[in-house]
Each structure stands twice: as structure tokens, then as C-alpha cells.
Design an enzyme around this catalytic site. Structure first.
Site, PDB file in Angstrom:
ATOM      1  N   ASP A 193      -4.263  -0.471  10.036  1.00 59.16           N
ATOM      2  CA  ASP A 193      -5.348   0.434  10.430  1.00 59.16           C
ATOM      3  C   ASP A 193      -6.578   0.143   9.577  1.00 59.16           C
ATOM      4  OD1 ASP A 193      -4.756   1.493   7.953  1.00 59.16           O
ATOM      5  OD2 ASP A 193      -3.849   3.334   8.708  1.00 59.16           O
TER       6      ASP A 193
ATOM      7  N   ASP B  21      -1.142  -1.200   5.795  1.00 58.40           N
ATOM      8  CA  ASP B  21      -1.024  -0.630   7.142  1.00 58.40           C
ATOM      9  C   ASP B  21      -1.950  -1.355   8.114  1.00 58.40           C
ATOM     10  OD1 ASP B  21       0.695   1.183   6.063  1.00 58.40           O
ATOM     11  OD2 ASP B  21      -0.712   2.867   6.020  1.00 58.40           O
TER      12      ASP B  21
ATOM     13  N   GLU C 149       0.848  -1.201   0.000  1.00 61.37           N
ATOM     14  CA  GLU C 149       0.000   0.000   0.000  1.00 61.37           C
ATOM     15  C   GLU C 149       0.881   1.248   0.000  1.00 61.37           C
ATOM     16  OE1 GLU C 149      -2.821   2.345   3.238  1.00 61.37           O
ATOM     17  OE2 GLU C 149      -2.261   0.275   3.621  1.00 61.37           O
TER      18      GLU C 149
ATOM     19  N   ASP D 284      -7.908   1.799   6.995  1.00 61.39           N
ATOM     20  CA  ASP D 284      -7.658   1.895   5.554  1.00 61.39           C
ATOM     21  C   ASP D 284      -6.931   0.661   5.040  1.00 61.39           C
ATOM     22  OD1 ASP D 284      -8.945   4.193   4.934  1.00 61.39           O
ATOM     23  OD2 ASP D 284      -7.206   5.519   5.152  1.00 61.39           O
TER      24      ASP D 284
END
Length: 658
Positions: free
Chosen positions: A510, A508, A432, A512
Site C-alpha cells: 500500500d 505492505d 514493516e 505506507d
């Protein structure tokens, strides 16, 4: 009409004492046979021998299926615990997370080097037995105590005699057959375990007595005067050796910059024409599934052989040596000593400690290279078999490459490809963001790891027709890089063009990142299901937290640890406090994303096979219909109202990291 059970305060049940073990035995031990609960008792005796306190280890297999384990160590303490006000021997057998192996911050604690971590060993043995009888010889007195009913009934601790200067512990266990597939310990497995203890404990006599139906005793004793080398020679049997076995050991001293005094390894390694079984141990615990200490041994041996070959210019032009070329024919017996080992699960079949890679590789590399240079003929024989392996690998890879040459699409420009063409070891990381992609390019092993950075979020492809997929640049680049065409669940696509054995989604930690994972998994589940079916898709698990631990004297240098999530962070903090490190001295940093990690951190936590955490994506057997419904609900365009209802129902279960 069916009555719906109520869900209120009374629905919650608190498991106390040893009840969690009896409720879910598979979480704490192996349940195929009682072998592992007996191993817990044997390991305690072996830890006494490892510390130099015991010279004899005796196991008696009774006709009724019970087992007695006896040692002449210090004897389990029988006095009252200063805080709990209960005899320590009772705590050991009845309390989870109580033991003498927690305080390992120095090499001078009761058990500096042991396999014990969580203090659940013999408590689990007690929980899954109908009866446990313990006799302790300590400080001139003999003490006895009985446990029954899975540890629920605790007899009185009584003084039953005097023993002069003798000391030690005798534990007899009657395993409860209802918890195990087979009621008795397999004698062959017990023999293997005890023989390995004899190998790893020089000077300790290990004996197994087995009661026979006619009342006689069958006795076996083990002794290995030549240690690991003798044991490896026995494992090798008649296999033709390429070179003499190399056995040595090396441990850190008190002034070592990176490791605590006493940490290190002993090993025996050899190369054979035919495959020979290898074994590894950590603080005498057999690690049958290997782990990071084995990775360290292979890395150190590879570097030593590679250096020997380079100094003598033995490598033919155009041949690139890889670790598997050197280590695929290497057999070994490895015994590592680690101050605070981290295992995968209570059964301790695999070592997870990241520090073990560096520890073992640094201990073996230089001594082995010196040995190779002192035994040049042996070194050349090992070099020869390694180079032959490399040539065979390159030849096979070229065959595959010829099949792929016709009609190959131009690879995407942003793909940083790997050098190897061996599908078995090649990996493609879908990363990403460009910044994380830059770190990943510097962190990767260029030989086997390729990086494809993704700009933004991939299209939701759940309802996109296969013919229109390539209109999206990101999906086009992924498909071309992989070398596989889109297909349906019922198809049997041609995977001969597949360019990577593993595709690893790295995003990541998180919300997203989770969304990107979901979009990519949607793409593979809908349009490339054969990749999931054949085990090619994986998800990297980068950590959310970095924990910097200060040095605590010469024996414990500064360390950097990583925690996957909040729960793991709390567990690591608890462990550090138990090690004697002040909570306020520990610094915790939180990664906002992969781009914030430097290449070394990214390599260690998410990319290096020896130390990363990667989850395979697999089809759950019999769950096709449920999976399809869930994907439809979450990714279908016409399911907005159903999605909202589902979120309202399940939203409280989410612990989102925003």
C-alpha cells in the site's frame, strides 16, 4: 524553434491483428535468430505426439533458410469456428490469443498437457515471416493455405487432393530476416531441441534433414530406447559417476487429493565428481532458466537423501545438512507434466507455477527414498559426497567468522538471526511492523533467513551526515545487523564484515509500504551505495489479493492463488473462467497488510526462494545524474515547491492503493 508535437485524440494508435508482434517482436519471442519462432511450430507437433496422436516428427532445413515441420498428428482443424465463422487453421496463424490449449480444466481436453498458454505461438511465427505455407491432411482430404506479408495477406483455403486414412500437418516457414540478428536458425540449437523431443517422447521418431549446397541431404535421427537415463548418461559423457543413475516417473491418478490426473514428472538423476549439465522440461517445452519444477526436484531429492542419512545415523555430530550439500553435485533430466503451467514470459524459459514445487517434490521423494534403501551402496556413496560438501561449507564459514570476531558490535536485540554463517545464502528481511515481523519469524527458514522488524518509518536520511546516522535507532540496528559501515558513492568500503548476501525490504503493498520502501532505498542509495552496486539489496513483492478457487471434481482440487495487483487479479479471473470455473464461485480476499497473512501464506508468497517474487535493486547504467536529481527532488528538505509542481504534473499517473 522546435515544433512541439500535439498530444490529442489522434496521438493514440491502436495496433490490430498481428501488428503488435511486428512492432515489438522482443515481447513475444527471442530475436537473436528465428530459432524460437520455429520452436513454436515444432512444439505444436510435439504436443500432438504427447497426446498420443503422432508417431513421426520431421524437420527439413532448406538451403534458402526456410524450414518445414511435418507431423502425422490429427491435422489442424480446417472447418469454420462456431463463433468467429473463420476456418480454425486461419485463426491459429492470424489471431493472437486463439488456440486449442486454453480449456484445461480436465485431463480430457484437446491438449490437456501442453506448453501452450496464451494462444500466440504460431501467430507470432506468421507475423515475423515473409511467407508461411500450411498443408493439412485430415478426414481423407488434403487442404492447403498460404500466408504472406507477416500474416497480413491470407490466401484461400483450398482442397488439393485426398489422403485416405493419413493425417497430419506440414508447415513451411520463411522467417523475415529484418526481425532477427541472424537470419537463419542455428543448426546446433535445432538439433538440441529435436534430440530433447526424442528423449521425452518414447516411441516417436524424430528426424532432421539439412539441404546441402550440392543438392544432397544430410540426415540425423534420434531415438532413446532407455529414455531419460540414456540421455543423462550421454550428457554426463566421461564424468566419473558416484552412484548409478536413478530414473523413474510418477503421475497422479484420477483419485489424487492434490493434483489432476496425469500431472506428475519423469526424471533421471545422478551424482558425479565433476559438474554435469542438467536439463528440465515442462510439457516438452525446454525450460533453460529452470523454475519451480526444478526447485521441487531438488527439494524431494534432498528430503529423501536426508531421511536415508538420518535413519542410518551417517551424519557426524555438529554437522547440519542443507539442500545445496546434497544437490550441488546432482545432475538431472526432468520432464514435468502440469495441467496449466505458468511461465515467465512468452519465451517460456522459466516455470513460475507455485504448485509445481509440491507436485514434483511429492512425486520423487518416496520413490527415491525406497530406491536408496534398495541400493544401499549407492545411497551411502551419495550420502558420503553430500556430507563432505557440508563439512567443506562449514569449514569455509568458520574461516569467515574468525575474520569478523574482533570488534563486532552487539547485535540488536530485536534481530532474529539465522543459524548459517554462509554469506552466499544468508538473507536479512527488513519487515514493516511488529505483527508482520512475528509472522515472518514463523514463516522463515531459520537456517538462512534473519528477520529485523522495523518500528515505524525510518528517518529520511538524504541530508543526514554520515556521522549522525547512528543517532537514529532503526538505522543503527540496520547497519549493525548488516556489519557494514556507512560510506559514499566514490568510496570502496570493506564489505568483508557483511553478514548477509541479500537484504530484502518487505513492506505492505500500500501507500505506507511504498513510503517505507522509498525511505530505506534513500538510506542505501545515499549511505550504503556499495550494497546496491554489488546486488545485495532486494524488494519483496507480497500479493494484494488472495483468490480461493473451489474444487471442480476429483481431477481439479481446490486451489489458492495470489495476485500482485488489480491487473493480475483480472488476468487470473479470466484464466479461471476459461478453465470452466464460474466467476461467482471464486472468492477474492484482499490483504490489508503483511500482518494479516498467516505464516504459510507469507512463506509461500514472499519468503520461500522457490515461490516468492523478489525484485533486485540495481544501478541503471548511465542514469546516475537522473537518479541523483530525482532523489534530491523527492527527498530534499528545500525542494517542497518543486515537489509540489512535480506532483501536480504527474499526479494523474499514480494508481495509489489507499
Amino acid at each position: 524553434m522546435a515544433v512541439t508535437p500535439t498530444y490529442d485524440e489522434s496521438s493514440f494508435r491502436v495496433l490490430k491483428g498481428l501488428e503488435p508482434v511486428r512492432e515489438r517482436p522482443g515481447m513475444y519471442t527471442r530475436t537473436d535468430s528465428p530459432a524460437h519462432i520455429i520452436q513454436e511450430v515444432i512444439d505444436n507437433s510435439a504436443d500432438e505426439a504427447l497426446g498420443g496422436h503422432a508417431k513421426n516428427l520431421h524437420v527439413l532445413l532448406h538451403l534458402d533458410g526456410s524450414i518445414t515441420v511435418t507431423d502425422d498428428g490429427r491435422g489442424i482443424p480446417v472447418g469454420l469456428h462456431p463463433d468467429e465463422k473463420i476456418p480454425v487453421v486461419v485463426l491459429a496463424f492470424t489471431r493472437l490469443h486463439a488456440g486449442g490449449k486454453f480449456d484445461k480444466s480436465t485431463g480430457n481436453s484437446a491438449y490437456a498437457f501442453s506448453g501452450g498458454l496464451h494462444g500466440v505461438g504460431v501467430a507470432v511465427t506468421n507475423a515475423l515471416s515473409t511467407r508461411v505455407s500450411v498443408e493439412v491432411r485430415r478426414e481423407g482430404k488434403i487442404w492447403a493455405i498460404e500466408f504472406s506479408g507477416g500474416g497480413e495477406s491470407v490466401g484461400a483455403l483450398t482442397e488439393v487432393g485426398s489422403c485416405g486414412r493419413q493425417s497430419g500437418t506440414r508447415v513451411r516457414v520463411w522467417p523475415d530476416p529484418k526481425y532477427f540478428d541472424a537470419p537463419k536458425v542455428p543448426p546446433a540449437e535445432l538439433e538440441r531441441l529435436l534430440r530433447s523431443k526424442a528423449v521425452l517422447l518414447p516411441g516417436v521418431k524424430v528426424r532432421l534433414d539439412i539441404e546441402q549446397a550440392d543438392g544432397s541431404i544430410q540426415t540425423k535421427t534420434w531415438s532413446y530406447p532407455s529414455g531419460l537415463a540414456g540421455y543423462l548418461a550421454e550428457l554426463a559423457g566421461n564424468a566419473e559417476a558416484v552412484a548409478p543413475l536413478y530414473a523413474a516417473e510418477k503421475y497422479a491418478d484420477a483419485d489424487h487429493a492434490d493434483f489432476a490426473a496425469g500431472e506428475g514428472a519423469a526424471w533421471a538423476i545422478g551424482w558425479h565428481i565433476d559438474a554435469v549439465a542438467s536439463e528440465s522440461y515442462v510439457n516438452l517445452i525446454p525450460t533453460v532458466a529452470g523454475g519451480t519444477h526444478e526447485s521441487g526436484l531438488r527439494a524431494g531429492a534432498f528430503e529423501a537423501v536426508k531421511s536415508f542419512i538420518e535413519h542410518r545415523a551417517l551424519l557426524p555430530r555438529g554437522v547440519k545438512l542443507q539442500q545445496d550439500d546434497v544437490c550441488s553435485r546432482m545432475a538431472f533430466v526432468l520432464s514435468a507434466r502440469i495441467l496449466d503451467p505458468q511461465f515467465q514470459g512468452q519465451v517460456k524459459e522459466k516455470l513460475n507455477s507455485r504448485e509445481a514445487v509440491k507436485l514434483v517434490s511429492s512425486m520423487i521423494r518416496d520413490p527415491f527414498e525406497i530406491w536408496l534403501n534398495q541400493h544401499v551402496e549407492a545411497g551411502k556413496a551419495i550420502a558420503d559426497i553430500s556430507i563432505k560438501q557440508a563439512l567443506a561449507r562449514q569449514k569455509n564459514a568458520q574461516k569467515v567468522e574468525k575474520k569478523k570476531q574482533s570488534g563486532v558490535a552487539v547485535l540488536p536485540g530485536k534481530l532474529s538471526d539465522c543459524e548459517s554463517t554462509d554469506i552466499a545464502e544468508n538473507e536479512l528481511f527488513l519487515v514493516e511492523g511488529d505483527s508482520a515481523g512475528g509472522s515472518a519469524k514463523m514463516a522463515r527458514n531459520k537456517e538462512t533467513q534473519a528477520i529485523l522488524p522495523l518500528r515505524g518509518k525510518v528517518l529520511n536520511s538524504w541530508e543526514v551526515e554520515a556521522g549522525r546516522l547512528f543517532a537514529n535507532n532503526e538505522i543503527h540496528d540496520i547497519a549493525v545487523a548488516l556489519g557494514v559501515d556507512p560510506h559514499g558513492p566514490a568510496d570502496s568500503p570493506d564489505l568483508s564484515g557483511l553478514r548477509y548476501g541479500k537484504l530484502i525490504i518487505m513492506s505492505d503493498a500500500d501507500v505506507d509500504g511504498a513510503h517505507i520502501q522509498t525511505l530505506l532505498l534513500t538510506l542505501f542509495y545515499r549511505h550504503f551505495p556499495a550494497l546496491i552496486r554489488h546486488g545485495h539489496i532486494h524488494i519483496a513483492q507480497p500479493p494484494l489479493y488472495r483468490i480461493d478457487v473451489p474444487a471442480s471434481g476429483k481431477k481439479r482440487p481446490a486451489r489458492r492463488l495470489y495476485a500482485l495487483d488489480e491487473g493480475e487479479l483480472v488476468a487470473i479471473k479470466d484464466r479461471l473462467i476459461k478453465e470452466g470455473i464460474r466467476a461467482e464461485a471464486v472468492e477474492v480476499g484482499r490483504f490489508k497488510g503483511l500482518g494479516e497473512m498467516n505464516p504459510d501464506q507469507l512463506r509461500e508468497t514472499a519468503m520461500a526462494p522457490a515461490t516468492r517474487r523478489v525484485l533486485p535493486v540495481v544501478d541503471a547504467p548511465g542514469a546516475d545524474e537522473i537518479t541523483l536529481k530525482l532523489f534530491n527532488l523527492l527527498m530534499g528538505k528545500g525542494e517542497a515547491s518543486s515537489r509540489r509542481a512535480w506532483m501536480e504534473l504527474n499526479g494523474h499517473l499514480v494508481e495509489a492503493d489507499l
